[in-house]
Write an enzyme that holds these catalytic residues in place. Structure first.
Site, PDB file in Angstrom:
ATOM      1  N   GLU A 177       0.823  -1.211   0.000  1.00 54.74           N
ATOM      2  CA  GLU A 177       0.000   0.000   0.000  1.00 54.74           C
ATOM      3  C   GLU A 177       0.866   1.275   0.000  1.00 54.74           C
ATOM      4  O   GLU A 177       1.288   1.738   1.056  1.00 54.74           O
ATOM      5  CB  GLU A 177      -0.926   0.018   1.229  1.00 54.74           C
ATOM      6  N   LYS A 219      -2.398  -2.056  -3.248  1.00 56.60           N
ATOM      7  CA  LYS A 219      -3.476  -1.252  -2.657  1.00 56.60           C
ATOM      8  C   LYS A 219      -3.113   0.228  -2.850  1.00 56.60           C
ATOM      9  O   LYS A 219      -2.489   0.848  -1.987  1.00 56.60           O
ATOM     10  CB  LYS A 219      -3.615  -1.596  -1.171  1.00 56.60           C
TER      11      LYS A 219
HETATM   12  P1  13P Z   1      -9.213   4.025   4.026  1.00 54.94           P
HETATM   13  O1  13P Z   1     -10.085   3.235   3.108  1.00 54.94           O
HETATM   14  O2  13P Z   1      -9.949   4.694   5.153  1.00 54.94           O
HETATM   15  O3  13P Z   1      -8.277   4.942   3.297  1.00 54.94           O
HETATM   16  O4  13P Z   1      -8.273   3.000   4.761  1.00 54.94           O
HETATM   17  C1  13P Z   1      -7.632   2.047   4.016  1.00 54.94           C
HETATM   18  C2  13P Z   1      -6.459   1.604   4.754  1.00 54.94           C
HETATM   19  O5  13P Z   1      -6.317   0.448   5.034  1.00 54.94           O
HETATM   20  C3  13P Z   1      -5.457   2.602   5.156  1.00 54.94           C
HETATM   21  O6  13P Z   1      -4.267   1.953   5.478  1.00 54.94           O
END
Ligand code: 13P
Length: 330
Positions: A177, A219
């Site tokens: 991510e 992600k």
């Molecule tokens: P949000 O969908 O609130 O951005 O959170 C996703 C997430 O896992 C942040 O690390």
């Protein structure tokens, strides 16, 4: 490494148009959200909230996996079952956030670096015994005056890559991510440019460190204007920019992309996802789905307020927003 194990996990996670519920807020972040809703900031309240989430009936219709925080994967529901066991019984795979959050990047004002690599091999092996089949590491990139620097991007991407290698070694699917934050007055085009730079750097590092692309989940953020930018874009514009950016950066060997919501409203995030899947149907080499936290949970949290009498209504909202995100995919 047995790639088939990783591929099987990914196939299970996203079967039948499902996505991921990110419920891995650290205790600190969870407390911040509790405070805003007037809920007391205690471990017991966090346990009750996570219990509310994992016991929502029908959640498995739209959710194939749930990301837990270290505290949560060790917590039990009122019936004495581990939260991870409750999820598994419902056919939802448990995952685990393994980064330890962000700290200031020394020498680079206003930039952040994510910590958590030390001892990760051992932690992953413990999480596996607790049921985790996949993991998450979040890097944070801010857009602002003179930032992000290339050094910040490359340092964060390097850590994401090292984390991914350790996960694959343990046969745990890494969710990678790299979040370019929505906070700021930057335009959609600026978000595009920075996200492109981050993803190009990421996939170069993944290649250098021999990460098997067939066994990872990306992600990313969607390509959206900053939250204080005067010009906000339509769902079709967001979908087009996001598609173009991903297509130019993400190899087709990757099985799945699961977006974060990043502070978008549930309606906007889900409509953007729907536009992406609808407008570019037949042109997406990956599964394109969601791994939302706020865009699924926030309405439920707002209604719950820590009161047992509100649990049913909160669970109905959680079910509704999870379903909305998943339906937008099909
Ligand atoms: P949000 O969908 O609130 O951005 O959170 C996703 C997430 O896992 C942040 O690390």
């Amino acid at each position: 490494m047995n790639t088939q194990i990783l591929k099987n996990t990914i196939a299970e996670l996203f079967a039948n148009g499902k996505g991921i519920l990110a419920m891995d807020e650290s205790s600190k972040t969870c407390d911040k959200r509790f405070e805003a809703s007037g809920i007391s900031r205690t471990e017991e309240m966090r346990r009750q909230y996570r219990q509310l989430l994992v016991t929502t009936s029908g959640l498995n219709e739209s959710i194939g996996g749930a990301i837990l925080f270290d505290e949560t994967i060790r917590q039990k529901t009122d019936t004495g079952e581990l939260m991870a066991e409750v999820l598994m019984k419902a056919g939802i795979l448990p995952g685990i956030k393994v980064d330890k959050g962000t700290v200031p990047l020394a020498g680079f004002p206003n930039e952040l670096i994510t910590e958590g690599l030390d001892g990760l091999r051992e932690r992953l092996s413990e999480y596996k015994t607790l049921g985790a089949r996949f993991a998450k590491w979040r890097a944070v990139i801010k857009i602002g005056d003179g930032i992000p620097t290339v050094e910040c991007i490359n340092a964060n991407v390097y850590l994401l890559t090292r984390y991914a290698a350790l996960c694959q070694e343990a046969h745990i699917v890494p969710i990678i991510e790299p979040e370019v934050l929505m906070e700021g007055d930057h335009s959609l085009q600026e978000c595009y440019n920075i996200t492109e730079q981050v993803l190009k750097s990421l996939f170069y590092q993944l290649y250098q460190f021999k990460i098997n692309l067939e066994g990872i989940i990306l992600k990313p953020n969607m390509i959206v204007a900053g939250n204080t930018c005067e010009i906000q874009n339509s769902n079709d514009e967001v979908a087009e920019a996001t598609f173009n950016c991903l297509r130019s950066c993400v190899p087709a060997a990757l099985p799945a992309i699961a977006f974060l919501s990043g502070g978008q409203s549930p309606e906007y995030a889900s409509a953007n996802l729907r536009a992406l899947n609808k407008n570019f149907k037949g042109h997406l080499p990956w599964i394109v789905t969601f791994s939302f936290a706020r865009a699924i949970q926030q309405p439920a949290l707002d209604v719950w307020k820590g009161e047992p009498s509100n649990i049913e209504q909160a669970q109905n909202l959680l079910y509704h927003y999870a379903k909305m995100a998943a339906e937008e995919r099909n």
